[in-house]
Write an enzyme that holds these catalytic residues in place. Structure first.
Site, PDB file in Angstrom:
ATOM      1  N   GLY A 104       0.827  -1.199   0.000  1.00  0.00           N
ATOM      2  CA  GLY A 104       0.000   0.000   0.000  1.00  0.00           C
ATOM      3  C   GLY A 104       0.860   1.247   0.000  1.00  0.00           C
ATOM      4  O   GLY A 104       2.088   1.170  -0.056  1.00  0.00           O
ATOM      5  N   ASP A 121     -11.116   6.798   0.838  1.00  0.00           N
ATOM      6  CA  ASP A 121     -10.378   6.167  -0.267  1.00  0.00           C
ATOM      7  C   ASP A 121     -11.103   4.905  -0.716  1.00  0.00           C
ATOM      8  O   ASP A 121     -10.496   3.847  -0.878  1.00  0.00           O
ATOM      9  CB  ASP A 121      -8.942   5.851   0.174  1.00  0.00           C
ATOM     10  CG  ASP A 121      -8.040   5.523  -1.023  1.00  0.00           C
ATOM     11  OD1 ASP A 121      -8.453   5.833  -2.166  1.00  0.00           O
ATOM     12  OD2 ASP A 121      -6.955   4.954  -0.821  1.00  0.00           O
TER      13      ASP A 121
END
Lengths: 316, 119, 241
Positions: free
Chosen positions: A35, A147
């Protein structure tokens, strides 16, 4: 010593990036996801004899404010108890100084892959409704995700849905969530320094602008609208009420969107059940068409009854 | 509303209209229309209550429609037999077929009916 | 190892442009320690220079940098420090070619004592690089950073008398050949003469310390937080540079 050979160099570069789990009850197995701020590894919990997932802040961010964001994510997740959210088992610092947290290992596929196996539009919409559930819950606890995108949504082998990656989630008080509240600052040290947090394409315009614009839970509603669009294409793109639902969810002005995820869910459910949706004003023909298709069995039976009466009348 | 109550009411109402329809389909029965309407109403009420009772225990719409049809058919058959036993000319299919379809309608409606919880 | 890597926890990049020799020269020492090998190898591999010419040019590069205050011109906003150095180096080489003459080594500039013979041997051991000059320079820079850190670790272990721990680390993490299966912990334990259970402990401790040493060295030769992170992102993870 003389120089390092390529094999030794590559090996060192690899092992130094691996988190140092000595002193914990976990054994490292393999990296499973990368990530913006951390890497997620599969690990083995020796004490409970089970697989877990460990998210560790990336080396280069270890002593930055990002490390705090990782811990923040763990704390936010720990506040939220919902089957659609990953439970956090432990949070702390590794021997190498990096922040980490341990969570349940999620097995499944990312939404866009999983959606390929869901063929019919109603099934996809039911899958979509499952996504809305944990997010509505998080909003009720004053947490916005910021997100949301298919890559952050996992669909498990039994169709269960998990919403992941709350790394840039924000806690806003429920009172704040109702009005202008959160400012998305361009945090230094994000994947693109100076960039706005989030993912373009799924991000609400007020979030993409960044800076001084207020961002609240309706930014999530926007992202969910985009996700709905990707999910129903191409099968549902001809359905006017669905298109209207997406248009309302993704309105540029937050005030023109659904006021909350619950309203969005109610409209999608209404469409699924053949009831009128709030986002779309249908004309009389559409209304009759929807009524007929919703009650086709009942109407069929009544027509059959009347037809038979006529037949009995004629051939008595 | 509970399913048996819903089925009972719907069956009763449909039974009234079904009985009245005899005025059109068989005008010669007009003098005894009160008895016909009463009979078909009772038949509808029994059908609806039975289906409602089953619907609370079964969760298949298709089965509901089939069972509704079967009950409607059977009760209409019983009435035909009673007509015959009482010396009247029996109407077998003229009342059994509509009875079956009415049973199916009641079955469908009762099975899809949602019991709203009363607070 | 000939590199003496001066103790530093901060970036030396800004200090390179300082007017004060007392500030500049320790910074310069770190620069040389971190970069002489990548520079030499870059000249050999990218510019295909023979050993002696590469050696001379490496010396020239550092002398030139000192004399002309070349490094004061570095602007972190425009490029990473590593890229800037490589471009300076390319300039130096092309100047050399165009003028068709060797730059006279600066009269007062000190000749650095660097183990070019060792570095020369290493060049022959390195696989032919790809076409991308930046990737080549990058890889050699990473190698230099790790070599310096490993050297420092070895010195620390020697000073502390931890020879078994060092030998475990060297046997498992350094003694590696491509396409040969990695040694088992049991092999290493047998070779060094420690219990198998000790192997993982020694490895974890050595890697933990090596990590710190690598980070310090990267920190020293990057211009700021952002560049530091970018370099680290590419440095770790074993992806081919």
């Amino acid at each position: 010593m003389s120089g390092l050979g390529n094999a030794a160099l590559d090996h060192l570069r690899d092992v130094l990036e691996r988190p140092d789990l000595s002193g914990t009850r976990y054994d490292l197995v393999e990296p499973i996801a990368q990530g913006g701020m951390g890497t997620v590894y599969r690990a083995w919990d020796r004490e409970l004899a089970r697989d877990v997932a460990i998210k560790v802040v990336r080396s280069e961010l270890a002593d930055s404010e990002i490390a705090g964001r990782l811990t923040g994510e763990a704390k936010i997740l720990a506040q939220l108890e919902h089957p659609g959210l990953v439970p956090v088992h432990e949070v702390g610092r590794l021997a190498d100084g990096r922040s980490f947290y341990v969570m349940r290992l999620v097995r499944g596929q990312e939404l866009d892959l999983a959606a390929l196996e869901v063929r019919t539009l109603p099934e996809r919409l039911r899958l979509y409704l499952k996504i809305l559930d944990p997010i509505a819950y998080a909003h009720s606890r004053g947490i916005i995700h910021r997100d949301l995108k298919p890559g952050n949504i996992m669909v498990g082998p039994f169709g269960e849905v998990l919403v992941l990656d709350w790394g840039i989630a924000k806690a806003v008080s429920t009172r704040e969530a109702a009005g202008p509240a959160e400012r998305t600052a361009a945090l230094p040290g994000a994947t693109n320094p100076g960039a706005v947090l989030g993912t373009y394409g799924f991000m609400a315009p007020e979030q993409a602008i960044g800076g001084s614009v207020a961002v609240d839970h309706r930014a999530d509603v926007y992202s969910l609208g985009v996700i709905l669009r990707t999910l129903i294409n191409p099968a549902g793109s001809g359905a006017k009420p669905l298109v209207a639902i997406i248009a309302r969810a993704t309105a540029a002005d937050p005030a023109a969107r659904y006021a909350g995820v619950g309203d969005l869910a109610a409209d999608v459910s209404a469409y699924l059940d053949g009831r009128p949706v709030a986002a779309y004003h249908e004309n009389l023909i559409e209304r009759i068409g929807r009524f007929v298709s919703r009650h086709q069995v009942a109407i069929g039976l009544v027509v059959a009854y009347l037809l038979m009466r006529i037949v009995l009348l004629v051939f008595r | 509303m509970k399913k048996p109550v819903f089925g009972l009411i719907l069956g009763g109402v449909l039974g009234v209209f079904d009985g009245l329809s005899a005025l059109i389909s068989a005008p010669e029965t007009a003098p005894g229309i009160a008895g016909i309407v009463a009979g078909s109403t009772v038949k509808g009420i029994i059908t609806g209550a039975l289906i409602g009772w089953i619907a609370r225990r079964l969760d298949s719409l298709l089965l509901g429609v089939v069972i509704g049809g079967a009950i409607g058919l059977a009760l209409a058959g019983v009435i035909s037999v009673m007509q015959k036993l009482s010396g009247q000319p029996p109407y077998y299919w003229q009342i059994m077929l509509p009875g079956a379809i009415l049973g199916m309608i009641v079955g469908y409606a009762t099975f899809t009916h949602r019991e709203r919880k009363v607070a | 190892m000939s590199d003496r890597f001066p103790e530093t926890r901060h970036s030396i990049v800004a200090n390179l442009g300082s007017d004060d020799p007392a500030v500049r020269s320790p910074a310069f020492e770190v620069l040389v320690a971190s970069y002489w090998k990548p520079i030499y190898k870059y000249l050999r591999l990218r510019w295909q220079l023979p050993h002696e010419q590469a050696e001379d040019l490496t010396q020239d590069f550092f002398a030139d940098s000192l004399e002309r205050q070349l490094l004061a011109a570095f602007d972190p906003a425009k490029a990473r420090f590593r890229t800037f150095l490589r471009l300076c180096l390319d300039h130096l080489v092309t100047d050399e070619f165009h003028a068709a003459r060797r730059l006279k080594r600066g009269g007062g500039a000190p000749v650095l004592s660097l183990d070019f013979t060792g570095a020369c041997d290493e060049v022959t051991g390195v696989a032919a690089p790809g076409d991308d000059p930046d990737a080549l320079f990058h890889r050699e820079w990473i190698r230099a950073v790790f070599e310096a850190a490993v050297g420092a670790l070895e010195a620390e272990y020697a000073a502390m008398g931890k020879s078994a721990a060092w030998r475990v680390f060297a046997a498992y993490d350094l003694d590696r050949v491509r396409d040969v299966a990695e040694p088992s912990y049991a092999d290493v334990a047998a070779r060094v003469g420690v219990p198998v259970t000790q192997v993982t402990n020694h490895l974890a401790a050595a890697r933990r310390r090596l990590r710190v040493l690598v980070l310090e060295r990267v920190r020293a030769v990057t211009s700021g937080e952002e560049e530091y992170r970018e370099e680290l992102r590419e440095l770790f993870g074993g992806k081919p540079a």
